[in-house]
Motif scaffolding. Structure first.
Motif, short mmCIF file in Angstrom:
data_model
loop_
_atom_site.label_atom_id
_atom_site.label_comp_id
_atom_site.label_asym_id
_atom_site.label_seq_id
_atom_site.Cartn_x
_atom_site.Cartn_y
_atom_site.Cartn_z
N ARG A 31 0.84 -1.24 -0.04
CA ARG A 31 0.04 -0.16 -0.19
C ARG A 31 0.93 1.41 0.01
N ASP A 32 1.97 1.30 0.78
CA ASP A 32 2.80 2.52 1.17
C ASP A 32 4.23 2.50 0.80
N ALA A 36 7.78 2.24 4.57
CA ALA A 36 6.67 2.43 5.55
C ALA A 36 6.24 1.37 6.52
#
Length: 203
Positions: A31-32, A36
């Motif tokens: 996702r990041d 992250a």
């Protein structure tokens, strides 16, 4: 009458929790980005206090280590199940296409396995072991197809890695560089003397 072995339920629960932590780390990375992933973020995702993670992983790099080993183990299992055509040139293309499909399916995974994307992270011997098996199986397969020089195997990996890097960096969801794969494998096959008809589409 057979006697079933006693189950170590505590060990099973511990392993299930470790897997949940690793799954959460992958979700964050996808996702990041890999950078992250933090103990705090992983703990929040699975409803655990950050200090409790230390009873399963002693550092963030230990989580990366588990992710690294898991991913290479998965790829190794897929390699062992793969069936190749007998024609050497086409077999090399199938090997490359499988690596491309595995890599493009998960950019974060590719970065962790192939790009040294985490400063200061070096996989443990245990996590690195399946990648060594992958290379051994690849070299054995290539020798069976007629690619016997280690330098030639290195060249194939470099060509595929270059195309993948271009694809992921410039068109992650597309196929601009993927479409070049038959041409590149043809050039490689011509260079190392692999027989078979041309793989590239006529112009």
């Amino acid at each position: 009458m057979s006697v079933l072995p006693n189950r170590d339920r505590q060990a099973e629960r511990r392993e299930a929790t470790r897997q949940e932590i690793v799954d959460a780390a992958w979700e964050i990375a996808r996702r990041d980005g890999l950078g992250a992933v933090t103990l705090r973020e992983v703990a929040a995702m699975i409803g655990m206090r950050s200090p409790s993670l230390y009873s399963h992983f002693d550092s963030k790099n230990a989580i990366y280590d588990a992710m690294f080993g898991q991913a290479w183990t998965l790829y190794l299992a897929e390699m062992r199940e793969r069936r190749l055509p007998e024609e050497p040139r086409r077999a090399v293309l199938v090997i490359a296409e499988h690596f491309f499909a595995f890599s493009l399916a998960d950019a974060a995974r590719y970065q962790l396995l192939n790009q040294h994307a985490i400063p200061g992270f070096t996989p443990s011997d245990a996590a690195y072991a399946p990648s060594v098996e992958v290379m051994g199986l690849l070299q054995e397969t290539l020798r069976g197809l007629g690619v016997t020089d280690t330098a030639d195997a290195d060249l194939l990996l470099a060509l595929c890695g270059g195309l993948l890097d271009r694809q992921l960096a410039n068109e992650p969801g597309g196929d601009r560089w993927v479409r070049q794969l038959p041409r590149v494998i043809d050039m490689f096959a011509d260079e190392v003397g692999l027989p078979g008809p041309s793989l590239r589409s006529p112009r």
